[in-house]
Every structure is written in C-alpha cells, then in structure tokens.
Design a protein around this motif. Structure first.
Motif, PDB file in Angstrom:
ATOM      1  N   LEU A 182     -19.560  77.080  51.023  1.00  0.00           N
ATOM      2  CA  LEU A 182     -18.129  76.819  51.272  1.00  0.00           C
ATOM      3  C   LEU A 182     -17.922  76.202  52.649  1.00  0.00           C
ATOM      4  O   LEU A 182     -17.120  75.279  52.811  1.00  0.00           O
ATOM      5  N   SER A 183     -18.677  76.665  53.639  1.00  0.00           N
ATOM      6  CA  SER A 183     -18.403  76.227  55.015  1.00  0.00           C
ATOM      7  C   SER A 183     -18.786  74.768  55.239  1.00  0.00           C
ATOM      8  O   SER A 183     -18.395  74.184  56.234  1.00  0.00           O
ATOM      9  N   ARG A 184     -19.514  74.157  54.298  1.00  0.00           N
ATOM     10  CA  ARG A 184     -19.853  72.738  54.464  1.00  0.00           C
ATOM     11  C   ARG A 184     -19.056  71.850  53.499  1.00  0.00           C
ATOM     12  O   ARG A 184     -19.272  70.656  53.427  1.00  0.00           O
ATOM     13  N   SER A 185     -18.126  72.436  52.737  1.00  0.00           N
ATOM     14  CA  SER A 185     -17.433  71.658  51.697  1.00  0.00           C
ATOM     15  C   SER A 185     -16.041  71.229  52.152  1.00  0.00           C
ATOM     16  O   SER A 185     -15.104  72.040  52.170  1.00  0.00           O
ATOM     17  N   THR A 206     -12.442  83.622  50.334  1.00  0.00           N
ATOM     18  CA  THR A 206     -13.358  82.489  50.114  1.00  0.00           C
ATOM     19  C   THR A 206     -12.737  81.174  50.587  1.00  0.00           C
ATOM     20  O   THR A 206     -13.420  80.367  51.233  1.00  0.00           O
ATOM     21  N   LEU A 207     -11.448  80.974  50.304  1.00  0.00           N
ATOM     22  CA  LEU A 207     -10.828  79.699  50.705  1.00  0.00           C
ATOM     23  C   LEU A 207     -10.814  79.553  52.231  1.00  0.00           C
ATOM     24  O   LEU A 207     -10.872  78.442  52.761  1.00  0.00           O
ATOM     25  N   SER A 208     -10.773  80.679  52.938  1.00  0.00           N
ATOM     26  CA  SER A 208     -10.793  80.616  54.406  1.00  0.00           C
ATOM     27  C   SER A 208     -12.158  80.195  54.939  1.00  0.00           C
ATOM     28  O   SER A 208     -12.274  79.806  56.096  1.00  0.00           O
ATOM     29  N   MET A 209     -13.178  80.332  54.111  1.00  0.00           N
ATOM     30  CA  MET A 209     -14.519  79.909  54.560  1.00  0.00           C
ATOM     31  C   MET A 209     -14.682  78.390  54.529  1.00  0.00           C
ATOM     32  O   MET A 209     -15.635  77.845  55.079  1.00  0.00           O
ATOM     33  N   LEU A 210     -13.775  77.712  53.834  1.00  0.00           N
ATOM     34  CA  LEU A 210     -13.829  76.240  53.828  1.00  0.00           C
ATOM     35  C   LEU A 210     -13.467  75.738  55.219  1.00  0.00           C
ATOM     36  O   LEU A 210     -12.704  76.382  55.939  1.00  0.00           O
ATOM     37  N   PRO A 211     -13.984  74.560  55.613  1.00  0.00           N
ATOM     38  CA  PRO A 211     -13.620  74.046  56.932  1.00  0.00           C
ATOM     39  C   PRO A 211     -12.124  73.750  57.023  1.00  0.00           C
ATOM     40  O   PRO A 211     -11.480  73.486  56.004  1.00  0.00           O
ATOM     41  N   ARG A 212     -11.589  73.781  58.224  1.00  0.00           N
ATOM     42  CA  ARG A 212     -10.158  73.490  58.418  1.00  0.00           C
ATOM     43  C   ARG A 212      -9.840  72.092  57.876  1.00  0.00           C
ATOM     44  O   ARG A 212     -10.594  71.148  58.102  1.00  0.00           O
ATOM     45  N   GLY A 213      -8.755  71.985  57.120  1.00  0.00           N
ATOM     46  CA  GLY A 213      -8.371  70.692  56.545  1.00  0.00           C
ATOM     47  C   GLY A 213      -9.018  70.422  55.193  1.00  0.00           C
ATOM     48  O   GLY A 213      -8.822  69.353  54.607  1.00  0.00           O
ATOM     49  N   ALA A 214      -9.762  71.402  54.674  1.00  0.00           N
ATOM     50  CA  ALA A 214     -10.445  71.191  53.382  1.00  0.00           C
ATOM     51  C   ALA A 214      -9.424  71.074  52.247  1.00  0.00           C
ATOM     52  O   ALA A 214      -8.238  71.409  52.398  1.00  0.00           O
ATOM     53  N   TYR A 215      -9.920  70.594  51.117  1.00  0.00           N
ATOM     54  CA  TYR A 215      -9.061  70.268  49.983  1.00  0.00           C
ATOM     55  C   TYR A 215      -9.675  70.872  48.728  1.00  0.00           C
ATOM     56  O   TYR A 215     -10.897  70.809  48.529  1.00  0.00           O
ATOM     57  N   LEU A 216      -8.838  71.435  47.864  1.00  0.00           N
ATOM     58  CA  LEU A 216      -9.339  72.064  46.626  1.00  0.00           C
ATOM     59  C   LEU A 216      -8.969  71.236  45.409  1.00  0.00           C
ATOM     60  O   LEU A 216      -7.827  70.769  45.286  1.00  0.00           O
ATOM     61  N   ILE A 217      -9.928  71.059  44.514  1.00  0.00           N
ATOM     62  CA  ILE A 217      -9.648  70.432  43.212  1.00  0.00           C
ATOM     63  C   ILE A 217     -10.032  71.468  42.150  1.00  0.00           C
ATOM     64  O   ILE A 217     -11.207  71.834  42.037  1.00  0.00           O
ATOM     65  N   ASN A 218      -9.060  71.968  41.399  1.00  0.00           N
ATOM     66  CA  ASN A 218      -9.386  72.956  40.361  1.00  0.00           C
ATOM     67  C   ASN A 218      -9.193  72.352  38.982  1.00  0.00           C
ATOM     68  O   ASN A 218      -8.073  72.076  38.561  1.00  0.00           O
ATOM     69  N   VAL A 219     -10.312  72.139  38.298  1.00  0.00           N
ATOM     70  CA  VAL A 219     -10.267  71.585  36.946  1.00  0.00           C
ATOM     71  C   VAL A 219     -10.892  72.577  35.968  1.00  0.00           C
ATOM     72  O   VAL A 219     -11.337  72.194  34.889  1.00  0.00           O
ATOM     73  N   ALA A 220     -10.909  73.853  36.370  1.00  0.00           N
ATOM     74  CA  ALA A 220     -11.539  74.854  35.511  1.00  0.00           C
ATOM     75  C   ALA A 220     -10.455  75.707  34.844  1.00  0.00           C
ATOM     76  O   ALA A 220      -9.888  75.296  33.824  1.00  0.00           O
ATOM     77  N   ARG A 221     -10.163  76.867  35.420  1.00  0.00           N
ATOM     78  CA  ARG A 221      -9.134  77.737  34.861  1.00  0.00           C
ATOM     79  C   ARG A 221      -8.240  78.248  35.987  1.00  0.00           C
ATOM     80  O   ARG A 221      -8.706  78.456  37.101  1.00  0.00           O
ATOM     81  N   VAL A 234      -2.361  76.565  52.535  1.00  0.00           N
ATOM     82  CA  VAL A 234      -1.854  75.186  52.702  1.00  0.00           C
ATOM     83  C   VAL A 234      -0.721  75.209  53.734  1.00  0.00           C
ATOM     84  O   VAL A 234      -0.675  74.373  54.643  1.00  0.00           O
ATOM     85  N   ALA A 235       0.166  76.205  53.631  1.00  0.00           N
ATOM     86  CA  ALA A 235       1.283  76.303  54.594  1.00  0.00           C
ATOM     87  C   ALA A 235       0.756  76.498  56.012  1.00  0.00           C
ATOM     88  O   ALA A 235       1.292  75.945  56.969  1.00  0.00           O
ATOM     89  N   GLU A 236      -0.331  77.261  56.145  1.00  0.00           N
ATOM     90  CA  GLU A 236      -0.918  77.501  57.476  1.00  0.00           C
ATOM     91  C   GLU A 236      -1.765  76.323  57.954  1.00  0.00           C
ATOM     92  O   GLU A 236      -2.345  76.379  59.025  1.00  0.00           O
ATOM     93  N   GLU A 237      -1.884  75.304  57.095  1.00  0.00           N
ATOM     94  CA  GLU A 237      -2.672  74.093  57.389  1.00  0.00           C
ATOM     95  C   GLU A 237      -4.161  74.376  57.547  1.00  0.00           C
ATOM     96  O   GLU A 237      -4.895  73.593  58.145  1.00  0.00           O
ATOM     97  N   HIS A 238      -4.602  75.507  57.019  1.00  0.00           N
ATOM     98  CA  HIS A 238      -6.061  75.679  56.961  1.00  0.00           C
ATOM     99  C   HIS A 238      -6.609  74.736  55.885  1.00  0.00           C
ATOM    100  O   HIS A 238      -7.669  74.137  56.042  1.00  0.00           O
ATOM    101  N   LEU A 239      -5.853  74.629  54.793  1.00  0.00           N
ATOM    102  CA  LEU A 239      -6.206  73.657  53.753  1.00  0.00           C
ATOM    103  C   LEU A 239      -5.219  72.496  53.814  1.00  0.00           C
ATOM    104  O   LEU A 239      -4.029  72.700  54.091  1.00  0.00           O
ATOM    105  N   SER A 240      -5.715  71.274  53.515  1.00  0.00           N
ATOM    106  CA  SER A 240      -4.807  70.125  53.557  1.00  0.00           C
ATOM    107  C   SER A 240      -4.060  69.968  52.234  1.00  0.00           C
ATOM    108  O   SER A 240      -3.079  69.234  52.156  1.00  0.00           O
TER     109      SER A 240
END
Ligand code: GLV
Length: 306
Positions: A182-185, A206-221, A234-240
């Motif tokens: 996660l930390s490299r994605s 787990t989402l907090s382990m992503l680097p700051r500004g990371a982006y999620l694509i969920n095509v599963a469930r 997203v509101a805290e801008e940890h995720l873009s």
C-alpha cells in the motif's frame, strides 16, 4: 439434461443463440421457465433468489454469469457439494482492463483538472509526476490489468493472498506484505473477490497506508470499501479521490455522499460485462468437464470463496 438461465434484469436472447450454436443438443430454459425440474443439471445464474438453485434435485453444477460468485456463495440454501464455476471470458476481461486503464490514465494525466481549466479558458500545464500502480487481487482480471498497465510504462505491484508471480509485476503476498504494497501505491486498483476475508478491507487503517494524494479505483465490490472512511480521507486530502464502479447498495441511493463528494467519480457498475458470444464457450467447456468428472476452469474453492 437441461440448463436454466437465471437472470432478472436483462434478456437471455443472446445467451440462447450462443449456446444453441455451440451446444445444439443442450436444452436451455430461461427462468422462471424450467422445463421438468428433474432434468435440470446446470444453472447459469446471476443473483438468483434464495432457494431457487436449491429447487433443482438433479443439479450437477452452478455456472456464474459473472466473474464474482458471492451471489451464489451467500445463498445458504445452495448445497455445498455442488461445483460453482466463475465466469472467465476474454471480452469481460478486456472490458475490465479498458475501464481500469481509462481510470488510471484519467487520474495520472489529470483529465478532470484540465477539463476544469478548459471551462475557465485557462491554459495551464498540470504537473505530471510518475505514479506507481498497485493492483489488489491477481486473478484473471487483476493479472490482465497489471500486464497492460506495465506495458504502458507504469511501475506495477500486485497483492494477493498467496502472491503467485505475474511477469513484470512486483508481487506482494498476505497480510504481512500489505503495508509495504500500500505504501508504494499512488493509484490503488481493487479487484479482490468478495469473501468474508476481504469485506471492509479498505478502511481508514489500510487507506491511510497509501501515500498522501493517492487515488482509489474500486472495480470489485462495494463491501470492500468502508464508505465513510473513504469520504473522510478524501475530505482530509490524504486521498486525492476515487473512481468507484461497485457499491454496497446498487443502484447507489440518490442521497449517498459519493454522488457529490469532490474528487469521487461514480459509474453504475459498468466496468465489465460478460458477452454471451464469447462466454458461451466457457460455459460449454465447464459443462463438458463436470460431465467428464474433470475439473472445470474457474472452479471455485468453497474454503476461500473464490
Ligand atoms: C460483475 O460484477 C462480475 O462479477 O462479473
């Protein structure tokens, strides 16, 4: 011997044509028509109501109309000894790959930002740092996405339970290697199967382990994501932001905050769909294998749920 197609929302016409072409001897019915129930040996099903599959006394196998089989495994009335076969279809895989590539490129090349600039007649070149992609779930579709993104020049890592190798992809395995993955994605693509072990896997922790500004694509469930945690990050801008194609409740309710959260793109479960003209071959091969006492391709392991 007969097969019953069970699907509620779309016509089965194309399936009838494709199966008639490949297996003219196979009698095919479309639920709620079943013909004589004790002649039904296979169902080709998507989200059958509970007890429907269990109502066929001579059933030999359950074929899923989609890649996911959670709709079968969550029906407690389905006899546990019956083989369950997930859909493997080149067209479905290709469509999923197209969607994932679209979402990765749109985020990486900042399409939304440039569209917003265009609306303001603003000539402004965005900064375009390289981004590393992580694929969670390295099944048929996850592997195809990883290979295609690697071919586009992305540094791609994958994560799965057992870490089966994928050429050109740095594979991480199990809970132990999840933080490093996660930390490299910078862009995380979720393609996990839905099982008891994967529910809520994408939460604040787990989402907090992503680097700051990371982006999620969920095509599963939808169940993989804890909605409130994603919105908060997203509101805290940890995720873009995120591109989401699957939701806990579908259709996504009109008052769900995903619709209006800046940075979140919602699509109506369209990333991929099965094409009868190509997928019928997999169905016929699975029936032939089960009839011959062999292991069909795509056989689901009941213990792991995929
Ligand atoms: C769709 O969600 C599928 O499982 O194929």
């Amino acid at each position: 011997m007969s097969l019953v197609i069970i699907r509620k929302t779309a016509s089965a016409e194309a399936w009838l044509e494709a199966l008639a072409r490949l297996a003219p001897e196979l009698r095919v019915h479309v639920w709620p028509d079943t013909g004589p129930v004790d002649e039904v040996e296979y169902v080709l099903s998507w989200a059958a109501d509970p007890s429907v599959i269990a109502s066929f006394p001579k059933l030999k196998g359950i074929l899923s109309l989609g890649a996911g089989v959670d709709h079968v495994l969550t029906d407690a009335t389905v006899p546990r000894h019956l083989p369950v076969v997930r859909m493997i279809d080149d067209t479905l895989t290709r469509r999923m790959v197209q969607y994932v590539v679209l979402a990765v490129l749109a985020r990486h090349r900042r399409l939304d930002e440039m569209r917003a600039n265009q609306a303001a007649s603003l000539w402004k070149r965005p900064s375009l740092p390289d981004m590393q992609v992580g694929i969670m779930g390295l099944g048929e579709i996850g592997r195809a996405c990883a290979e295609q993104l690697a071919a586009l020049g992305y540094a791609v890592a994958g994560w799965s339970r057992h870490g089966k190798p994928v050429p050109g992809v740095e594979v991480h395995a199990g809970a132990e290697q999840l933080p490093a993955f996660l930390s490299r994605s910078d862009i995380l693509v979720c393609l996990l199967p839905q099982t008891a072990a994967t529910a809520n896997v994408l939460d604040r922790g787990t989402l907090s382990m992503l680097p700051r500004g990371a982006y999620l694509i969920n095509v599963a469930r939808g169940d993989h994501v804890v909605d409130a945690d994603l919105i908060a990050l997203v509101a805290e801008e940890h995720l873009s932001g995120a591109t989401l194609d699957a939701f806990r409740k579908e259709p996504l309710p009109p008052d769900h905050p995903f619709w209006t959260t800046p940075g979140i793109t919602v699509t109506p479960h369209v990333a991929g769909w099965t094409e009868p003209a190509t997928a019928a071959r997999h169905v016929v091969q699975a029936i032939d294998a089960i009839d011959a006492g062999a292991r069909p391709r795509g056989l689901v392991d009941r213990a792991t749920g995929y």
